[in-house]
Scaffold this motif. Structure first.
Motif, PDB file in Angstrom:
ATOM      1  N   GLU A 299      -0.069  12.466   2.696  1.00 52.88           N
ATOM      2  CA  GLU A 299       0.994  11.491   2.511  1.00 52.88           C
ATOM      3  C   GLU A 299       1.789  11.319   3.794  1.00 52.88           C
ATOM      4  O   GLU A 299       2.030  12.294   4.521  1.00 52.88           O
ATOM      5  CB  GLU A 299       1.916  11.912   1.374  1.00 52.88           C
ATOM      6  CG  GLU A 299       1.205  11.959   0.015  1.00 52.88           C
ATOM      7  CD  GLU A 299       2.131  12.385  -1.104  1.00 52.88           C
ATOM      8  OE1 GLU A 299       3.190  12.996  -0.792  1.00 52.88           O
ATOM      9  OE2 GLU A 299       1.817  12.136  -2.284  1.00 52.88           O
TER      10      GLU A 299
ATOM     11  N   GLU B  90       7.950   5.755  -8.523  1.00 52.92           N
ATOM     12  CA  GLU B  90       6.578   5.312  -8.305  1.00 52.92           C
ATOM     13  C   GLU B  90       6.486   3.795  -8.141  1.00 52.92           C
ATOM     14  O   GLU B  90       7.267   3.054  -8.724  1.00 52.92           O
ATOM     15  CB  GLU B  90       5.694   5.729  -9.486  1.00 52.92           C
ATOM     16  CG  GLU B  90       5.363   7.197  -9.529  1.00 52.92           C
ATOM     17  CD  GLU B  90       4.329   7.496 -10.603  1.00 52.92           C
ATOM     18  OE1 GLU B  90       3.126   7.506 -10.271  1.00 52.92           O
ATOM     19  OE2 GLU B  90       4.737   7.696 -11.760  1.00 52.92           O
TER      20      GLU B  90
ATOM     21  N   GLN C 227       3.121   6.570   1.845  1.00 58.26           N
ATOM     22  CA  GLN C 227       1.770   6.012   1.750  1.00 58.26           C
ATOM     23  C   GLN C 227       0.761   7.148   1.698  1.00 58.26           C
ATOM     24  O   GLN C 227       0.891   8.137   2.420  1.00 58.26           O
ATOM     25  CB  GLN C 227       1.507   5.131   2.978  1.00 58.26           C
ATOM     26  CG  GLN C 227       0.219   4.350   2.962  1.00 58.26           C
ATOM     27  CD  GLN C 227       0.096   3.484   4.210  1.00 58.26           C
ATOM     28  OE1 GLN C 227       0.137   3.991   5.327  1.00 58.26           O
ATOM     29  NE2 GLN C 227      -0.040   2.178   4.020  1.00 58.26           N
ATOM     30  N   SER C 228      -0.229   7.017   0.839  1.00 56.11           N
ATOM     31  CA  SER C 228      -1.266   8.054   0.715  1.00 56.11           C
ATOM     32  C   SER C 228      -2.499   7.673   1.545  1.00 56.11           C
ATOM     33  O   SER C 228      -2.859   6.503   1.631  1.00 56.11           O
ATOM     34  CB  SER C 228      -1.676   8.228  -0.744  1.00 56.11           C
ATOM     35  OG  SER C 228      -0.603   8.723  -1.505  1.00 56.11           O
TER      36      SER C 228
ATOM     37  N   ASP D 143       0.804  -1.235   0.000  1.00 57.02           N
ATOM     38  CA  ASP D 143       0.000   0.000   0.000  1.00 57.02           C
ATOM     39  C   ASP D 143       0.833   1.281   0.000  1.00 57.02           C
ATOM     40  O   ASP D 143       0.349   2.341   0.408  1.00 57.02           O
ATOM     41  CB  ASP D 143      -0.970   0.035   1.192  1.00 57.02           C
ATOM     42  CG  ASP D 143      -1.978  -1.099   1.149  1.00 57.02           C
ATOM     43  OD1 ASP D 143      -2.352  -1.512   0.031  1.00 57.02           O
ATOM     44  OD2 ASP D 143      -2.369  -1.577   2.231  1.00 57.02           O
ATOM     45  N   THR D 144       2.094   1.226  -0.442  1.00 67.24           N
ATOM     46  CA  THR D 144       2.895   2.450  -0.551  1.00 67.24           C
ATOM     47  C   THR D 144       2.822   2.982  -1.977  1.00 67.24           C
ATOM     48  O   THR D 144       2.791   2.218  -2.944  1.00 67.24           O
ATOM     49  CB  THR D 144       4.361   2.204  -0.165  1.00 67.24           C
ATOM     50  OG1 THR D 144       4.874   1.093  -0.889  1.00 67.24           O
ATOM     51  CG2 THR D 144       4.481   1.936   1.320  1.00 67.24           C
ATOM     52  N   LYS D 145       2.791   4.303  -2.090  1.00 63.63           N
ATOM     53  CA  LYS D 145       2.588   4.959  -3.387  1.00 63.63           C
ATOM     54  C   LYS D 145       3.898   5.146  -4.145  1.00 63.63           C
ATOM     55  O   LYS D 145       3.976   4.920  -5.356  1.00 63.63           O
ATOM     56  CB  LYS D 145       1.912   6.304  -3.171  1.00 63.63           C
ATOM     57  CG  LYS D 145       1.580   7.051  -4.445  1.00 63.63           C
ATOM     58  CD  LYS D 145       0.876   8.361  -4.124  1.00 63.63           C
ATOM     59  CE  LYS D 145       0.532   9.139  -5.387  1.00 63.63           C
ATOM     60  NZ  LYS D 145      -0.139  10.427  -5.069  1.00 63.63           N
TER      61      LYS D 145
END
Length: 263
Positions: free
Chosen positions: A221, A184, A215-216, A154-156
Motif C-alpha cells: 500500500e 473504504e 493505493q494498493s 484507483d485508490t482503495k
C-alpha cells in the motif's frame, strides 16, 4: 561646498543644495539626517511580522503530523501573512502587548495547506465543531460515497486525520492529539461519528482535518498524496476563554515561540 560650473552653482552651500535643471538654477533645502516616521513605522511592521512568523511556525509545527510535507510552496508565507493580519488587530502599539480574544485567529479557519487541492473540493461534508467549557467535540456526519468524499482514481481507501493543537503562548508550551480512521472507496453511506478533545483555558486551539488516500499495488500500500494533491485545512482556530493555568501546561512539550506580552 558649492562650485561654479559655467554660470551655475552646484553643490552644498549652508543649509541649501544647489542644482541645475536645463537652463535653470535649482535651490533645495539640505536633507536632515535622522530617522523618519516612515522608517519607524517600517521597523514596527517588520517587528510585528517577525512575531507573527514565529507564532505561525508554532502553529505549523503543532499540526505537522497531520499536514505532512506535502504543503505547497507558498504555504509558509500565506500562513505568516494571515497570522500577521490577526495580530495587527490585537496589537496595542503603545504597550507592545496583544489583546487576544476568542476570534482573534478566526481568519485562519478554512486555510488550506495546499492551495492546489482545497479540502472542500474532496471532503464536501465537513465536520462540525462544538466548544464546551473543558472540551471540544468534532462531529462527522454520515458521508455518502462518492458524493460527499471524492476518491482519486484507483485508490482503495481514505485515511482521515482529525486533530487539535493547544498552544500556551504565555509559557511556550504545546500539546497535540489526533484521531485517525479509514473510509473504504466503496459506494454507500458511512456511520456518523464524533470525537471529544480536552481543552485548556487561555490557549490557542487549532483544529485540522487532513485526508490521505491509499493505493494498493503488488508492492503493498502506498499514499498517493503529493505536492500537487494533499487535502488538509484548518477547520477551527480559537483562543479559549480564561487564563492559562501554568500548572496544567507545564508537562506539555516546549515550543520555540518567543515570549510575548498578552493582555
Amino acid at each position: 561646498m558649492a562650485r561654479i560650473i559655467g554660470k551655475y552653482l552646484k553643490g552644498v552651500l549652508g543649509d541649501s543644495v544647489l542644482k541645475t535643471y536645463g537652463n535653470m538654477q535649482i535651490i533645495q533645502a539640505r536633507p536632515v539626517k535622522g530617522k523618519s516616521r516612515r522608517a519607524e513605522g517600517s521597523d514596527k511592521s517588520s517587528s510585528l511580522f517577525g512575531i507573527a512568523s514565529n507564532i505561525a511556525c508554532e502553529f505549523r509545527t503543532g499540526v505537522s503530523k497531520l499536514v505532512t510535507a506535502f504543503y505547497d510552496g507558498t504555504m509558509i508565507f500565506r500562513l505568516n501573512t494571515e497570522v500577521a493580519h490577526a495580530l495587527r488587530y490585537a496589537n496595542n502599539p503603545e504597550t507592545g502587548s496583544f489583546n487576544l480574544v476568542a476570534d482573534s485567529f478566526s481568519r485562519l479557519e478554512g486555510f488550506d495547506f495546499n492551495a492546489k487541492s482545497p479540502l472542500v473540493n474532496t471532503l464536501v461534508s465537513l465536520p462540525q465543531v462544538e466548544i464546551g467549557e473543558h472540551s471540544l467535540t468534532v462531529s462527522l456526519p454520515a458521508l455518502e460515497i462518492p458524493k460527499n468524499l471524492k476518491f482519486p482514481k484507483d485508490t482503495k481507501f481514505c485515511r482521515m486525520l482529525i486533530g487539535r493543537s493547544l498552544t500556551d503562548l504565555t509559557n511556550q508550551k504545546r500539546k497535540i492529539d489526533f484521531v485517525s480512521f479509514e473510509i473504504e472507496n466503496k459506494k454507500g453511506t458511512t456511520i456518523p461519528q464524533s470525537w471529544e478533545f480536552e481543552t485548556q483555558a487561555g490557549c490557542v486551539c487549532i483544529l485540522v482535518v487532513s485526508l490521505q488516500f491509499i493505493q494498493s499495488s503488488l508492492a503493498g500500500e502506498a499514499v498517493v498524496n503529493s505536492k500537487t494533491f494533499n487535502p488538509a485545512a484548518i477547520l477551527k482556530a480559537v483562543v479559549l476563554k480564561g487564563q492559562v493555568d501554568k500548572t496544567q501546561t507545564k508537562g506539555w512539550s516546549g515550543t520555540m515561540t518567543k515570549k510575548i506580552l498578552l493582555g
